[in-house]
Design a protein around this motif. Structure first.
Motif, PDB file in Angstrom:
ATOM      1  N   MET A   1       2.373   8.307   3.304  1.00  0.00           N
ATOM      2  CA  MET A   1       1.607   9.106   4.254  1.00  0.00           C
ATOM      3  C   MET A   1       2.449   9.976   5.194  1.00  0.00           C
ATOM      4  N   ASP A   2       3.498   9.437   5.754  1.00  0.00           N
ATOM      5  CA  ASP A   2       4.269  10.179   6.766  1.00  0.00           C
ATOM      6  C   ASP A   2       5.520  10.847   6.175  1.00  0.00           C
TER       7      ASP A   2
ATOM      8  N   ASN B   1       0.845  -1.192   0.000  1.00  0.00           N
ATOM      9  CA  ASN B   1       0.000   0.000   0.000  1.00  0.00           C
ATOM     10  C   ASN B   1       0.887   1.251   0.000  1.00  0.00           C
ATOM     11  N   TYR B   2       1.017   1.858  -1.179  1.00  0.00           N
ATOM     12  CA  TYR B   2       1.916   3.006  -1.316  1.00  0.00           C
ATOM     13  C   TYR B   2       1.310   4.298  -0.754  1.00  0.00           C
ATOM     14  N   THR B   3       0.004   4.281  -0.580  1.00  0.00           N
ATOM     15  CA  THR B   3      -0.620   5.431   0.076  1.00  0.00           C
ATOM     16  C   THR B   3      -0.118   5.480   1.516  1.00  0.00           C
ATOM     17  N   GLU B   4      -0.111   4.312   2.135  1.00  0.00           N
ATOM     18  CA  GLU B   4       0.391   4.244   3.515  1.00  0.00           C
ATOM     19  C   GLU B   4       1.877   4.547   3.578  1.00  0.00           C
ATOM     20  N   TRP B   5       2.621   4.053   2.601  1.00  0.00           N
ATOM     21  CA  TRP B   5       4.067   4.317   2.607  1.00  0.00           C
ATOM     22  C   TRP B   5       4.356   5.820   2.531  1.00  0.00           C
TER      23      TRP B   5
END
Ligand SMILES: *[C@@H]1O[C@H](CO)[C@@H](O)[C@H](O)[C@H]1NC(C)=O
Ligand SMILES: *[C@@H]1O[C@H](CO)[C@@H](O)[C@H](O)[C@H]1NC(C)=O
Ligand SMILES: *[C@@H]1O[C@H](CO)[C@@H](O)[C@H](O)[C@H]1NC(C)=O
Ligand SMILES: *[C@@H]1O[C@H](CO)[C@@H](O)[C@H](O)[C@H]1NC(C)=O
Length: 167
Positions: A51-52, A45-49
């Protein structure tokens, strides 16, 4: 006689001053390995990657992948949302890695064309301006450097004057 003394003193003093004036400058370019240890692969999940993380102009994205298995396409927002790979902005699939320089502010969209996009193998990021110059603390130390250098110039001048006077 006096002409030969003063340049001999002046040159080392000048060099010392120039050395002191070389205030270190920081280079802020970061290299992001997309997906971290998972790399550019299906089922991440690159959205999660992303995110921060904060991306700035001059940073790099490094895509690491299995040779021949996937590709990296830079696409527009529509193509990103719909997983369209028909006319990418950039299309890369050689070797096992692809390094992409984030040259401008704005949004960047990447997908894989080999069907994995639908499962989430896509990355959208926003690139920001390079953060503003040195915080007050750094400015203070720069000022200290400069006043130190000025003091040195005065001291060198005093020494030179003393030497000249003694001739
Ligand atoms: C990417 O480019 C290669 C050749 O350079 C081509 O074979 C391939 O079809 C292209 N893929 C996409 C999705 O445009
Ligand atoms: C976005 O890309 C798609 C194909 O991938 C293309 O059909 C469309 O015209 C593009 N849109 C813009 C605004 O460039
Ligand atoms: C970024 O800029 C450099 C140098 O100006 C250029 O060589 C490179 O192709 C650019 N990269 C992208 C992804 O546009
Ligand atoms: C990825 O993570 C985001 C945020 O946690 C979530 O909204 C999204 O549905 C996830 N995408 C997939 C394909 O699982």
């Amino acid at each position: 006689m006096s002409l030969s003394v003063s340049p001999r003193l002046a040159l080392p003093a000048l060099l010392l001053c120039l050395a002191l004036l070389q205030i270190p400058t920081t280079v802020n370019a970061d290299k992001f390995t997309v997906g971290g240890s998972k790399g550019w692969n299906p089922n991440v999940n690159y959205t999660e990657w992303a995110m921060d993380k904060r991306f700035h102009v001059g940073d790099w994205l490094v895509f690491l992948y299995q040779p021949g298995q996937v590709d990296v396409l830079q696409v527009n927002e529509t193509a990103f949302n719909q997983c369209l790979s028909d006319s990418p902005i950039t299309n890369y699939s050689k070797g096992r890695s692809f390094a992409f320089e984030l040259n401008k502010t704005g949004k960047y969209y990447f997908i894989c064309s080999r069907g994995y996009c639908y499962g989430g193998m896509k990355l959208a990021i926003k690139v920001e301006k390079i953060p503003p110059p040195p915080p007050p603390e750094k400015m203070k130390s720069a000022a200290a450097y400069l006043s130190g250098a000025a003091a040195l110039v005065r001291a060198a001048a005093a020494v030179a004057a003393a030497v000249l006077a003694s001739i």
